[in-house]
Design a protein around this motif. Structure first.
Motif, PDB file in Angstrom:
ATOM      1  N   PHE A  62       0.825  -1.211   0.000  1.00  0.00           N
ATOM      2  CA  PHE A  62       0.000   0.000   0.000  1.00  0.00           C
ATOM      3  C   PHE A  62       0.860   1.262   0.000  1.00  0.00           C
ATOM      4  O   PHE A  62       0.501   2.266   0.589  1.00  0.00           O
ATOM      5  CB  PHE A  62      -0.907   0.058   1.236  1.00  0.00           C
ATOM      6  CG  PHE A  62      -2.015  -0.942   1.266  1.00  0.00           C
ATOM      7  CD1 PHE A  62      -2.390  -1.673   0.159  1.00  0.00           C
ATOM      8  CD2 PHE A  62      -2.714  -1.156   2.442  1.00  0.00           C
ATOM      9  CE1 PHE A  62      -3.423  -2.597   0.213  1.00  0.00           C
ATOM     10  CE2 PHE A  62      -3.750  -2.068   2.514  1.00  0.00           C
ATOM     11  CZ  PHE A  62      -4.100  -2.787   1.391  1.00  0.00           C
ATOM     12  N   THR A  63       1.993   1.246  -0.643  1.00  0.00           N
ATOM     13  CA  THR A  63       2.925   2.365  -0.554  1.00  0.00           C
ATOM     14  C   THR A  63       2.531   3.558  -1.414  1.00  0.00           C
ATOM     15  O   THR A  63       2.952   4.673  -1.145  1.00  0.00           O
ATOM     16  CB  THR A  63       4.347   1.911  -0.932  1.00  0.00           C
ATOM     17  OG1 THR A  63       4.300   1.296  -2.224  1.00  0.00           O
ATOM     18  CG2 THR A  63       4.879   0.917   0.087  1.00  0.00           C
ATOM     19  N   LYS A  64       1.724   3.361  -2.438  1.00  0.00           N
ATOM     20  CA  LYS A  64       1.364   4.470  -3.329  1.00  0.00           C
ATOM     21  C   LYS A  64       0.226   5.314  -2.776  1.00  0.00           C
ATOM     22  O   LYS A  64       0.248   6.531  -2.864  1.00  0.00           O
ATOM     23  CB  LYS A  64       1.007   3.946  -4.720  1.00  0.00           C
ATOM     24  CG  LYS A  64       2.199   3.368  -5.439  1.00  0.00           C
ATOM     25  CD  LYS A  64       1.838   2.930  -6.837  1.00  0.00           C
ATOM     26  CE  LYS A  64       3.070   2.328  -7.498  1.00  0.00           C
ATOM     27  NZ  LYS A  64       2.804   1.877  -8.853  1.00  0.00           N
ATOM     28  N   ASP A  65      -0.786   4.689  -2.217  1.00  0.00           N
ATOM     29  CA  ASP A  65      -1.938   5.416  -1.701  1.00  0.00           C
ATOM     30  C   ASP A  65      -2.054   5.187  -0.199  1.00  0.00           C
ATOM     31  O   ASP A  65      -2.485   4.136   0.252  1.00  0.00           O
ATOM     32  CB  ASP A  65      -3.215   4.954  -2.412  1.00  0.00           C
ATOM     33  CG  ASP A  65      -4.445   5.751  -1.998  1.00  0.00           C
ATOM     34  OD1 ASP A  65      -4.302   6.744  -1.256  1.00  0.00           O
ATOM     35  OD2 ASP A  65      -5.548   5.382  -2.418  1.00  0.00           O
ATOM     36  N   LYS A  66      -1.677   6.197   0.564  1.00  0.00           N
ATOM     37  CA  LYS A  66      -1.686   6.068   2.030  1.00  0.00           C
ATOM     38  C   LYS A  66      -3.096   6.005   2.601  1.00  0.00           C
ATOM     39  O   LYS A  66      -3.299   5.510   3.699  1.00  0.00           O
ATOM     40  CB  LYS A  66      -0.907   7.217   2.649  1.00  0.00           C
ATOM     41  CG  LYS A  66       0.539   7.180   2.243  1.00  0.00           C
ATOM     42  CD  LYS A  66       1.314   8.324   2.801  1.00  0.00           C
ATOM     43  CE  LYS A  66       2.644   8.278   2.135  1.00  0.00           C
ATOM     44  NZ  LYS A  66       3.783   8.568   2.651  1.00  0.00           N
ATOM     45  N   ASN A  67      -4.066   6.497   1.860  1.00  0.00           N
ATOM     46  CA  ASN A  67      -5.441   6.471   2.362  1.00  0.00           C
ATOM     47  C   ASN A  67      -6.014   5.064   2.427  1.00  0.00           C
ATOM     48  O   ASN A  67      -6.935   4.808   3.199  1.00  0.00           O
ATOM     49  CB  ASN A  67      -6.341   7.362   1.503  1.00  0.00           C
ATOM     50  CG  ASN A  67      -6.083   8.832   1.768  1.00  0.00           C
ATOM     51  OD1 ASN A  67      -5.769   9.211   2.884  1.00  0.00           O
ATOM     52  ND2 ASN A  67      -6.206   9.646   0.742  1.00  0.00           N
ATOM     53  N   THR A  68      -5.487   4.165   1.636  1.00  0.00           N
ATOM     54  CA  THR A  68      -5.994   2.789   1.646  1.00  0.00           C
ATOM     55  C   THR A  68      -5.856   2.186   3.043  1.00  0.00           C
ATOM     56  O   THR A  68      -6.818   1.636   3.591  1.00  0.00           O
ATOM     57  CB  THR A  68      -5.250   1.928   0.613  1.00  0.00           C
ATOM     58  OG1 THR A  68      -5.402   2.522  -0.665  1.00  0.00           O
ATOM     59  CG2 THR A  68      -5.795   0.516   0.586  1.00  0.00           C
TER      60      THR A  68
END
Length: 107
Positions: free
Chosen positions: A60-66
């Protein structure tokens, strides 16, 4: 009274045992298990370091909101308890509590 012993040899199995109460999805169980592996203690599970550790393990490194969305879902299910700006673990889910005895009475 009948007695049943359930051997539990991992944090994940411990979490699965209690999941009937908390109704976590398989992904939420995985995320919680990773938080327990990354955390030094269970008093503040969602530190920046712990979140980085879990996000990296899950990709999940690209989208922290996930990851933050999953944290909110776990909070809404009372898995994480927010106290004084810290997310603690619900006491039932703490594998460090030792032996747990559950009694069920049928009337």
């Amino acid at each position: 009274m009948k007695k049943i012993t359930i051997p539990i040899d991992s944090n994940y199995k411990y979490l699965q045992f209690w999941n009937g109460i908390f109704n976590m999805t398989p992904k939420e169980l995985d995320i919680l298990d990773l938080f327990l592996k990354c955390a030094d203690n269970y008093e503040d599970l969602c530190t920046l370091d712990n979140k980085k550790c879990v996000a990296l393990a899950l990709g999940f490194t690209k989208d922290k909101n996930t990851l933050n969305n999953y944290i909110k879902k776990l909070k809404d299910k009372n898995v994480f308890i927010l106290k004084k700006n810290c997310y603690t673990l619900n006491k039932f889910l703490n594998p460090k509590n030792g032996n747990v005895q559950v009694s069920i009475s049928w009337r």
